[in-house]
Enzyme design. Sequence first.
Site, PDB file in Angstrom:
ATOM      1  N   LYS A 176       0.882  -1.177   0.000  1.00  0.00           N
ATOM      2  CA  LYS A 176       0.000   0.000   0.000  1.00  0.00           C
ATOM      3  C   LYS A 176       0.914   1.219   0.000  1.00  0.00           C
ATOM      4  O   LYS A 176       1.638   1.471   0.959  1.00  0.00           O
ATOM      5  CB  LYS A 176      -0.907   0.013   1.227  1.00  0.00           C
ATOM      6  CG  LYS A 176      -1.883   1.177   1.187  1.00  0.00           C
ATOM      7  CD  LYS A 176      -2.607   1.384   2.492  1.00  0.00           C
ATOM      8  CE  LYS A 176      -3.436   2.663   2.390  1.00  0.00           C
ATOM      9  NZ  LYS A 176      -3.843   3.178   3.709  1.00  0.00           N
ATOM     10  N   GLY A 178      -7.973   9.472   9.887  1.00  0.00           N
ATOM     11  CA  GLY A 178      -8.321   9.548  11.298  1.00  0.00           C
ATOM     12  C   GLY A 178      -9.249  10.675  11.681  1.00  0.00           C
ATOM     13  O   GLY A 178      -9.525  10.884  12.864  1.00  0.00           O
ATOM     14  N   GLY A 228     -10.708   8.520   6.714  1.00  0.00           N
ATOM     15  CA  GLY A 228     -11.796   9.392   7.118  1.00  0.00           C
ATOM     16  C   GLY A 228     -13.089   8.687   7.470  1.00  0.00           C
ATOM     17  O   GLY A 228     -14.043   9.320   7.922  1.00  0.00           O
ATOM     18  N   ASN A 264      -9.599   1.789   9.960  1.00  0.00           N
ATOM     19  CA  ASN A 264      -8.657   1.522  11.032  1.00  0.00           C
ATOM     20  C   ASN A 264      -9.088   2.197  12.332  1.00  0.00           C
ATOM     21  O   ASN A 264      -9.624   1.564  13.248  1.00  0.00           O
ATOM     22  CB  ASN A 264      -7.257   1.965  10.627  1.00  0.00           C
ATOM     23  CG  ASN A 264      -6.172   1.597  11.646  1.00  0.00           C
ATOM     24  OD1 ASN A 264      -4.992   1.783  11.389  1.00  0.00           O
ATOM     25  ND2 ASN A 264      -6.524   1.076  12.799  1.00  0.00           N
ATOM     26  N   THR A 265      -8.908   3.510  12.405  1.00  0.00           N
ATOM     27  CA  THR A 265      -9.087   4.224  13.668  1.00  0.00           C
ATOM     28  C   THR A 265     -10.469   4.038  14.269  1.00  0.00           C
ATOM     29  O   THR A 265     -10.609   3.839  15.484  1.00  0.00           O
ATOM     30  CB  THR A 265      -8.809   5.730  13.471  1.00  0.00           C
ATOM     31  OG1 THR A 265      -7.510   5.887  12.913  1.00  0.00           O
ATOM     32  CG2 THR A 265      -8.868   6.468  14.797  1.00  0.00           C
TER      33      THR A 265
END
Length: 254
Positions: free
Chosen positions: A96, A157, A184, A205-206
């Site tokens: 990535k 994030g 986002g 993720n976050t």
Amino acid sequence: MTLKIAGKTFSSRLFLGTGKFPSNEILSKALAAAETEIVTVALRRVDLDAKNEDILDAIDKKKYLVLPNTSGARDADEAVRLARLAKGMGIGNWIKLEVTPDPNYLLPDPIETLKAAEILVKEGFIVLPYINADPVLAKRLEEAGCATVMPLGSPIGSHQGIRTKEAIEIIIEQANIPVVVDAGIGAPSHAALAMEMGADAVLVNTAIAIASDPIKMAEAFKLAVMAGRKAFSVGIRGSQKTASASSPLTGFLR
């Protein structure tokens, strides 16, 4: 309903990042709950000496495709160096690609990203680049041989959701490779929207990692992605200005 990237087939359309989880144990359980198949790992967080608990210990490499990312790279040279390091470590040739020189907003550098992508593709890497929602750049990266494009919904994030909807829709319309909405996404509804728009997958993720219960949140995102994709496959009717009764007043009253 399967997703194909670089000749490899996946059942899940939810990619998971591995940063910010409270422990490897919770990360491992969240990956299972999400039923993901592609897991991103920041190379700068990998313990090369394995002296401490390593992030890779939480990932069953027989079950998940580990997608190392070049997070922290400020230019093409650094990104290429990190990709080669991952390959040298035996992680594989999937990468990535992230080039983010701006420390405040972590927005990707389009020029350095394209430059790095062209080098890595020529070296045989399967390149999945993180980009701004720029349809022209997305097409250039496709032409360079990238396996996907990964436009941001909003800054990493930020939990702002899909702020780049119109541009992503153009990217999806023009792309002949999978489009993965990345960054986002702060709620399952954001992931569902991305899938309803026609995105091939999303990366989260976050929003999962910092949830009060990451495992339940991972399951929520799994279901949201599945629902959004199914809605897209059926077709969502556009909005209209006037009302339309769901129970017609003709016919049955005769």
